[in-house]
Design a protein around this motif. Structure first.
Motif, PDB file in Angstrom:
ATOM      1  N   ASP A  30      41.014  29.532  35.319  1.00 24.04           N
ATOM      2  CA  ASP A  30      41.530  30.811  34.846  1.00 24.04           C
ATOM      3  C   ASP A  30      41.626  30.853  33.323  1.00 24.04           C
ATOM      4  O   ASP A  30      42.376  31.644  32.763  1.00 24.04           O
ATOM      5  CB  ASP A  30      42.914  31.077  35.456  1.00 24.04           C
ATOM      6  CG  ASP A  30      43.339  32.527  35.336  1.00 24.04           C
ATOM      7  OD1 ASP A  30      42.471  33.407  35.401  1.00 24.04           O
ATOM      8  OD2 ASP A  30      44.549  32.774  35.150  1.00 24.04           O
ATOM      9  N   VAL A  34      36.850  35.657  32.482  1.00 28.45           N
ATOM     10  CA  VAL A  34      36.953  36.009  33.897  1.00 28.45           C
ATOM     11  C   VAL A  34      37.368  34.760  34.669  1.00 28.45           C
ATOM     12  O   VAL A  34      37.115  33.635  34.242  1.00 28.45           O
ATOM     13  CB  VAL A  34      35.618  36.556  34.460  1.00 28.45           C
ATOM     14  CG1 VAL A  34      35.269  37.881  33.826  1.00 28.45           C
ATOM     15  CG2 VAL A  34      34.493  35.547  34.269  1.00 28.45           C
ATOM     16  N   GLN A  35      38.007  34.962  35.794  1.00 31.98           N
ATOM     17  CA  GLN A  35      38.421  33.853  36.639  1.00 31.98           C
ATOM     18  C   GLN A  35      37.245  33.409  37.505  1.00 31.98           C
ATOM     19  O   GLN A  35      36.543  34.242  38.077  1.00 31.98           O
ATOM     20  CB  GLN A  35      39.598  34.300  37.516  1.00 31.98           C
ATOM     21  CG  GLN A  35      40.319  33.188  38.239  1.00 31.98           C
ATOM     22  CD  GLN A  35      41.500  33.708  39.030  1.00 31.98           C
ATOM     23  OE1 GLN A  35      41.418  33.845  40.251  1.00 31.98           O
ATOM     24  NE2 GLN A  35      42.596  34.007  38.345  1.00 31.98           N
ATOM     25  N   ARG A  52      35.757  35.970  40.242  1.00 31.89           N
ATOM     26  CA  ARG A  52      36.738  36.696  41.049  1.00 31.89           C
ATOM     27  C   ARG A  52      37.252  37.876  40.244  1.00 31.89           C
ATOM     28  O   ARG A  52      37.702  37.721  39.111  1.00 31.89           O
ATOM     29  CB  ARG A  52      37.919  35.800  41.444  1.00 31.89           C
ATOM     30  CG  ARG A  52      39.005  36.545  42.204  1.00 31.89           C
ATOM     31  CD  ARG A  52      40.074  35.594  42.725  1.00 31.89           C
ATOM     32  NE  ARG A  52      41.146  36.338  43.371  1.00 31.89           N
ATOM     33  CZ  ARG A  52      42.349  36.562  42.822  1.00 31.89           C
ATOM     34  NH1 ARG A  52      42.636  36.066  41.629  1.00 31.89           N
ATOM     35  NH2 ARG A  52      43.255  37.261  43.462  1.00 31.89           N
ATOM     36  N   ALA A  54      39.776  41.451  39.932  1.00 25.75           N
ATOM     37  CA  ALA A  54      41.043  42.014  40.398  1.00 25.75           C
ATOM     38  C   ALA A  54      41.266  43.345  39.708  1.00 25.75           C
ATOM     39  O   ALA A  54      40.623  43.658  38.697  1.00 25.75           O
ATOM     40  CB  ALA A  54      42.202  41.058  40.104  1.00 25.75           C
ATOM     41  N   TYR A  56      42.965  46.211  37.392  1.00 26.99           N
ATOM     42  CA  TYR A  56      43.595  46.166  36.076  1.00 26.99           C
ATOM     43  C   TYR A  56      45.114  46.106  36.209  1.00 26.99           C
ATOM     44  O   TYR A  56      45.722  46.844  36.980  1.00 26.99           O
ATOM     45  CB  TYR A  56      43.206  47.410  35.268  1.00 26.99           C
ATOM     46  CG  TYR A  56      44.001  47.554  33.986  1.00 26.99           C
ATOM     47  CD1 TYR A  56      43.716  46.756  32.883  1.00 26.99           C
ATOM     48  CD2 TYR A  56      45.052  48.462  33.909  1.00 26.99           C
ATOM     49  CE1 TYR A  56      44.451  46.872  31.720  1.00 26.99           C
ATOM     50  CE2 TYR A  56      45.792  48.586  32.745  1.00 26.99           C
ATOM     51  CZ  TYR A  56      45.494  47.781  31.650  1.00 26.99           C
ATOM     52  OH  TYR A  56      46.227  47.892  30.506  1.00 26.99           O
ATOM     53  N   THR A  59      47.052  40.267  38.417  1.00 27.38           N
ATOM     54  CA  THR A  59      46.309  39.019  38.399  1.00 27.38           C
ATOM     55  C   THR A  59      47.081  37.963  39.167  1.00 27.38           C
ATOM     56  O   THR A  59      48.306  38.057  39.323  1.00 27.38           O
ATOM     57  CB  THR A  59      46.062  38.544  36.947  1.00 27.38           C
ATOM     58  OG1 THR A  59      45.199  37.397  36.970  1.00 27.38           O
ATOM     59  CG2 THR A  59      47.360  38.164  36.267  1.00 27.38           C
ATOM     60  N   SER A  60      46.355  36.974  39.661  1.00 27.07           N
ATOM     61  CA  SER A  60      46.961  35.854  40.370  1.00 27.07           C
ATOM     62  C   SER A  60      45.974  34.703  40.359  1.00 27.07           C
ATOM     63  O   SER A  60      44.785  34.885  40.061  1.00 27.07           O
ATOM     64  CB  SER A  60      47.313  36.237  41.819  1.00 27.07           C
ATOM     65  OG  SER A  60      46.138  36.527  42.549  1.00 27.07           O
TER      66      SER A  60
END
Length: 239
Positions: A30, A34-35, A52, A54, A56, A59-60
């Motif tokens: 992370d 980007v993740q 991955r 998500a 806006y 996030t996680s």
């Protein structure tokens, strides 16, 4: 049907079958723009650096072993995007229709239930910071239940209320009655159950008004009965 058309349709069907995959996330990163995750899609298919995405503002970082749904652009298994995750071991269960929750595996949660909004810290501190002000508008009551309650204010702590109560001991290093900006009304102190007031090195200054004990004036304007000259003591103060 020509051989070329048959080949094209077969290729199109094969790519359609490869558009969506389901697997488990193993490790993730992370730290970048980007993740990215490694995804195990089957015993023989392991995809590294899968992006991955998500929404806006949300996030996680999923735990290793979390399930993931991957979409592959054009059916290209080297160009996948994780669009959904689900951790069966830690997700909240038995939600009612319309309920929403944010949670972690540590027990922290923000739970918008049908009858209340529940915030749980999972045994960890809760910190609110970097804001010029915090306002709580409650239509009936604001209640805090805790063994200890502390307020640290560098300039002042102000209560704009017609009445302040304490059920037991009130301690103060310094105490001033009256003289509060915007304050109205007179000072009233009522000790119905009796008790003892003790001061050390006290200077008591009173301007105007009266000072009474057992209904008798003992202030600067009080008089005595049975006044005599000489060394005899006078009578007690007049009422």
């Amino acid at each position: 049907m020509s051989e070329d058309i048959r080949f094209s349709l077969a290729n199109l069907w094969r790519r359609a079958l490869l558009l969506v995959g389901r697997g488990r996330l193993t490790v993730g990163d992370d730290s970048g723009m980007v993740q990215r995750h490694q995804v195990q899609l089957g015993q023989a298919e392991l995809r590294d650096n899968t992006i991955r995405v998500a929404e806006y503002g949300f996030t996680s970082m999923p735990l290793p072993g979390c399930h993931g749904v991957v979409v592959f652009v054009g059916g290209d298994r080297s160009n996948g995007v994780i669009i959904g995750t689900n951790d069966q071991n830690h997700r909240l269960k038995d939600l009612q229709p319309g309920e929403v929750a944010i949670f972690t595996d540590l027990g922290q949660k923000f739970f918008m239930k049908r009858d209340q909004t529940l915030i749980e810290g999972g045994g960890l501190p809760i910190l609110m910071r970097d804001t010029p002000s915090v306002t709580v508008q409650a239509s009936q009551k604001f209640r805090v239940e805790t063994p200890s309650f502390e307020v640290v204010a560098s300039t002042r702590a102000r209560f704009e209320t017609p009445r302040t109560e304490t059920t037991q001991l009130l301690l103060s290093m310094q105490y001033q009655m009256g003289g509060v900006t915007g304050g109205t009304g007179a000072l009233t102190a009522n000790f119905g159950a009796g008790g003892t007031m003790t001061w050390n090195n006290l200077n008591l200054l009173a301007t105007g008004g009266t000072l009474k004990h057992d209904g008798k004036n003992i202030g600067s304007t009080h008089t005595h009965s049975s006044v005599q000259t000489g060394t005899d003591n006078s009578g007690g103060p007049n009422a």
